[in-house]
Design a protein around this motif. Sequence first.
Motif, PDB file in Angstrom:
ATOM      1  N   PHE A  15       2.966  -2.832   9.467  1.00  0.00           N
ATOM      2  CA  PHE A  15       2.966  -2.236   8.127  1.00  0.00           C
ATOM      3  C   PHE A  15       3.880  -3.030   7.188  1.00  0.00           C
ATOM      4  O   PHE A  15       3.537  -3.273   6.037  1.00  0.00           O
ATOM      5  N   ASP A  16       5.032  -3.422   7.698  1.00  0.00           N
ATOM      6  CA  ASP A  16       5.989  -4.157   6.878  1.00  0.00           C
ATOM      7  C   ASP A  16       5.436  -5.528   6.488  1.00  0.00           C
ATOM      8  O   ASP A  16       5.567  -5.953   5.349  1.00  0.00           O
ATOM      9  N   ARG A  17       4.816  -6.197   7.419  1.00  0.00           N
ATOM     10  CA  ARG A  17       4.324  -7.551   7.163  1.00  0.00           C
ATOM     11  C   ARG A  17       3.012  -7.579   6.379  1.00  0.00           C
ATOM     12  O   ARG A  17       2.820  -8.408   5.507  1.00  0.00           O
ATOM     13  N   HIS A  18       2.090  -6.651   6.694  1.00  0.00           N
ATOM     14  CA  HIS A  18       0.738  -6.729   6.136  1.00  0.00           C
ATOM     15  C   HIS A  18       0.387  -5.598   5.177  1.00  0.00           C
ATOM     16  O   HIS A  18      -0.643  -5.673   4.517  1.00  0.00           O
ATOM     17  N   GLY A  19       1.198  -4.559   5.138  1.00  0.00           N
ATOM     18  CA  GLY A  19       0.877  -3.405   4.300  1.00  0.00           C
ATOM     19  C   GLY A  19       0.200  -2.309   5.107  1.00  0.00           C
ATOM     20  O   GLY A  19      -0.248  -2.528   6.232  1.00  0.00           O
ATOM     21  N   CYS A  89      11.149  -2.358  -0.340  1.00  0.00           N
ATOM     22  CA  CYS A  89      11.346  -1.051   0.270  1.00  0.00           C
ATOM     23  C   CYS A  89      10.041  -0.553   0.893  1.00  0.00           C
ATOM     24  O   CYS A  89       9.055  -0.319   0.188  1.00  0.00           O
ATOM     25  N   LEU A  90      10.038  -0.376   2.195  1.00  0.00           N
ATOM     26  CA  LEU A  90       8.843   0.087   2.904  1.00  0.00           C
ATOM     27  C   LEU A  90       8.438   1.481   2.442  1.00  0.00           C
ATOM     28  O   LEU A  90       7.248   1.803   2.395  1.00  0.00           O
ATOM     29  N   PHE A  91       9.407   2.294   2.045  1.00  0.00           N
ATOM     30  CA  PHE A  91       9.110   3.654   1.574  1.00  0.00           C
ATOM     31  C   PHE A  91       8.350   3.613   0.255  1.00  0.00           C
ATOM     32  O   PHE A  91       7.348   4.298   0.089  1.00  0.00           O
ATOM     33  N   LEU A  92       8.825   2.806  -0.672  1.00  0.00           N
ATOM     34  CA  LEU A  92       8.140   2.694  -1.963  1.00  0.00           C
ATOM     35  C   LEU A  92       6.776   2.035  -1.804  1.00  0.00           C
ATOM     36  O   LEU A  92       5.823   2.387  -2.505  1.00  0.00           O
ATOM     37  N   ARG A  93       6.679   1.107  -0.872  1.00  0.00           N
ATOM     38  CA  ARG A  93       5.383   0.482  -0.619  1.00  0.00           C
ATOM     39  C   ARG A  93       4.404   1.503  -0.053  1.00  0.00           C
ATOM     40  O   ARG A  93       3.225   1.529  -0.457  1.00  0.00           O
ATOM     41  N   ALA A  94       4.852   2.358   0.838  1.00  0.00           N
ATOM     42  CA  ALA A  94       3.977   3.411   1.383  1.00  0.00           C
ATOM     43  C   ALA A  94       3.554   4.372   0.287  1.00  0.00           C
ATOM     44  O   ALA A  94       2.384   4.752   0.196  1.00  0.00           O
TER      45      ALA A  94
END
Length: 175
Positions: A15-19, A89-94
């Motif tokens: 998720f972090d690398r590719h979305g 930020c993984l949270f904001l990306r999610a």
Amino acid sequence: MDIKTKLLSTAESLFDRHGFNATGMDRLTNAAEMSSRTLYKHASSKNSLIAQVLKERDSRFLRRLEVHSINALFDALEDWMRVESCRGCLFLRAYGETGGDTSEIAEVVLAHKDGLREKIQEIVRTETGGVDDRALAEQILILFEGATAVAVYRGAGVVATARDAAVALLEKARS
């Protein structure tokens, strides 16, 4: 490493690398070296898996922020970026990829952001001798979040600039 830990670790990395949208369940099962049946046994849906990954990351991130000064707060952020990544930020990306419309993900994201805000307010109270200066805490939060965003294209070194600005704001508030 147990199966669930392996799944969460693999999912977080992908998720972090590719979305979130670009990471399909087939990619997850292949990377985690498990069957789709095993994956769904531990995560009833992709949204559930995303929420679980974010909860685990929240726990790890907030443990890293168990500090009592603005300098240490930004040091912890810089260290996190050097160890984990500078991909934002993984949270904001999610939240962004789901449009904030998926309640189980939105709840985890908002809880994380509330926890971060509360931690910064606690540090500001400590650093100002007990003054509950919410405006100052908000300014420092924006510097913290901004450093996270700018580090995506400038690297973790930008955290030092944000730290300097936060310290200047804190010194001004003390005077």
